[in-house]
Design an enzyme around this catalytic site. Structure first.
Site, PDB file in Angstrom:
ATOM      1  N   LYS A   1      -3.754 -11.752   5.516  1.00 12.70           N
ATOM      2  CA  LYS A   1      -5.138 -11.365   5.298  1.00 12.70           C
ATOM      3  C   LYS A   1      -6.230 -12.475   5.773  1.00 12.70           C
ATOM      4  O   LYS A   1      -7.115 -12.134   6.429  1.00 12.70           O
ATOM      5  CB  LYS A   1      -5.305 -11.043   3.867  1.00 12.70           C
ATOM      6  CG  LYS A   1      -4.646  -9.957   3.427  1.00 12.70           C
ATOM      7  CD  LYS A   1      -5.277  -9.484   2.390  1.00 12.70           C
ATOM      8  CE  LYS A   1      -4.891  -7.828   1.635  1.00 12.70           C
ATOM      9  NZ  LYS A   1      -5.350  -7.316   0.369  1.00 12.70           N
TER      10      LYS A   1
ATOM     11  N   LYS B   1       2.849  -2.049   7.729  1.00 13.93           N
ATOM     12  CA  LYS B   1       2.745  -1.389   6.455  1.00 13.93           C
ATOM     13  C   LYS B   1       1.500  -0.457   6.547  1.00 13.93           C
ATOM     14  O   LYS B   1       0.579  -0.699   7.302  1.00 13.93           O
ATOM     15  CB  LYS B   1       2.508  -2.482   5.506  1.00 13.93           C
ATOM     16  CG  LYS B   1       2.650  -1.908   4.144  1.00 13.93           C
ATOM     17  CD  LYS B   1       2.451  -3.040   3.201  1.00 13.93           C
ATOM     18  CE  LYS B   1       0.770  -3.588   3.163  1.00 13.93           C
ATOM     19  NZ  LYS B   1       0.363  -4.520   2.192  1.00 13.93           N
TER      20      LYS B   1
ATOM     21  N   LYS C   1      -5.001   0.634   3.630  1.00 11.97           N
ATOM     22  CA  LYS C   1      -6.153   1.055   3.735  1.00 11.97           C
ATOM     23  C   LYS C   1      -7.254   0.203   4.717  1.00 11.97           C
ATOM     24  O   LYS C   1      -8.154   0.880   5.006  1.00 11.97           O
ATOM     25  CB  LYS C   1      -6.860   1.284   2.433  1.00 11.97           C
ATOM     26  CG  LYS C   1      -6.682   0.208   1.553  1.00 11.97           C
ATOM     27  CD  LYS C   1      -7.131   0.693  -0.061  1.00 11.97           C
ATOM     28  CE  LYS C   1      -6.422   0.033  -1.351  1.00 11.97           C
ATOM     29  NZ  LYS C   1      -6.424  -1.138  -1.669  1.00 11.97           N
TER      30      LYS C   1
END
Ligand code: TYM
Length: 337
Positions: free
Chosen positions: A114, A198, A201
């Site tokens: 991230k 993956k 969202k």
């Protein structure tokens, strides 16, 4: 001992099929198990680790709560609340952060993913994210944590933090050691455009995921355009080799239909992908459609959603406060009473 389930989702962007199949669908099943108490949180404090979104956060929090209920969670059976409405999460998070070695946080792969290339610019909150997540569960003496495969490392860290606290500070088994529950066929749903990434969202392409708010046309279009390969539908797991997209579509079908992957392949193995995609599209619309429309209905009655969140927040606070108080006593903090 009674099982106490705790899990949560971040109110960032729209929920997607991976959130449903990897987590939410399992949460609904757990709600009806005997001797089990379920606490499901909308983790709004975690949502801020990648930046504040004051204009949309409140509504996103309601939308995730609506998704929980639309998927089948019953606020009479499960506690459904917003993390920031129970102040003890942040308090315990701080206390646990003070006993968590940096070395443990440096191992977390999700931070590396991230934070991206420029880690110096990532927030301290993103870095200590797993400590707050440990606090979420330990604050309720949670015993089981139903999550998708990507959260396994975080649950292992929360166990390490609990062991460290119990052994070195409490000198007794104060926090139960939470166990990850990684259930069902679809523990890691992959992107429709790339079977090695993956479904998420936050991924850039909306075509890579099915959102819980997508209508039937959008779902059909995304599945039709989903990446496959030149072969036919595999007939057994050995044929998944080197075919991540085929594997992913079979996995999604299996999870939605409550079948095993092999059962799905017994039905569709050897057929053209176009026929299988039509069946998958019909199934997805049939299973997700009622959830989407119920979500829409619930979002139309914000006052009722707020009432549910407020009531659950009282119930969550009532469990959390005494455990925080005991933790503070163990740590030697002064309290007024
Ligand atoms: P979040 O919001 O990223 O995702 C919520 C849940 O959905 C699962 N999930 C998936 N499962 C299968 N395939 C996918 N493609 C997929 N994408 C998401 C996640 O594994 C997760 O279970 N850190 C957590 C939120 C959290 C939490 C907690 C969870 C905060 N505190 C305490 C459990 C206990 C997260 O980011 O979830």
């Amino acid at each position: 001992m009674k099982k106490r389930i705790f899990s949560g989702m971040q109110p960032t962007n729209r929920l997607q099929l991976g959130n449903y199949l990897g987590a939410l669908k399992n949460w609904v099943k757990l709600q009806d198990e005997p001797d089990t108490e379920c606490i499901y949180c909308v983790v709004d404090l975690h949502a801020n680790t990648t930046g504040y979104t004051p204009d949309t956060l409140k509504q996103s929090t309601r939308e995730v709560a609506a998704a929980y209920i639309a998927a089948g969670l019953d606020p009479k059976k499960s506690i459904i609340f917003a993390q920031s409405s129970v102040p003890a999460h942040a308090q315990l998070g701080w206390m646990l952060g003070c006993i968590t070695p940096l070395g443990w946080l440096n191992r977390m792969t999700q931070f590396k993913d991230k934070a991206g290339k420029d880690k110096e610019k990532a927030s301290a909150g993103l870095y200590t994210y797993p400590v707050l997540m440990a606090a979420d569960v330990l604050l309720y003496h949670g015993t089981h944590v139903p999550v998708g495969d990507d959260q396994k490392q975080h649950v292992e860290l929360m166990r390490d933090i609990a062991i460290s606290f119990n052994q070195h500070i409490a000198k007794r088994d104060f926090f139960p050691l939470p166990e990850p529950l990684i259930m069902g066929e679809a523990t890691r749903v992959m992107s429709l455009r790339d079977g090695t990434a993956k479904m998420s969202k936050s991924a850039e392409s909306d075509m890579s995921r099915i959102n819980l708010t997508d209508d039937a046309d959008a779902i059909a279009n995304k599945i039709k355009k989903a990446k496959t390969d030149a072969g036919v539908v595999p007939a057994n797991e050995a044929e998944f080799e080197g075919r991540p997209e085929a594997r992913n579509l079979i996995t999604i079908y299996a999870a939605l239909a409550d079948m095993s992957k092999q059962q799905v392949m017994n039905e569709f193995g050897g057929q053209q992908f176009s026929a299988f995609k039509n069946a998958l599209s019909d199934l997805t619309v049939a299973k997700m459609g009622p959830i989407t429309s119920r979500m829409r209905e619930l979002m139309g009655d914000v006052a009722e959603l707020d009432r549910i969140l407020a009531d659950s927040s009282d119930r969550a606070n009532a469990i959390a406060e005494p455990i925080l108080k005991q933790t503070k006593d163990i740590l030697g903090f002064w309290s007024p009473r």
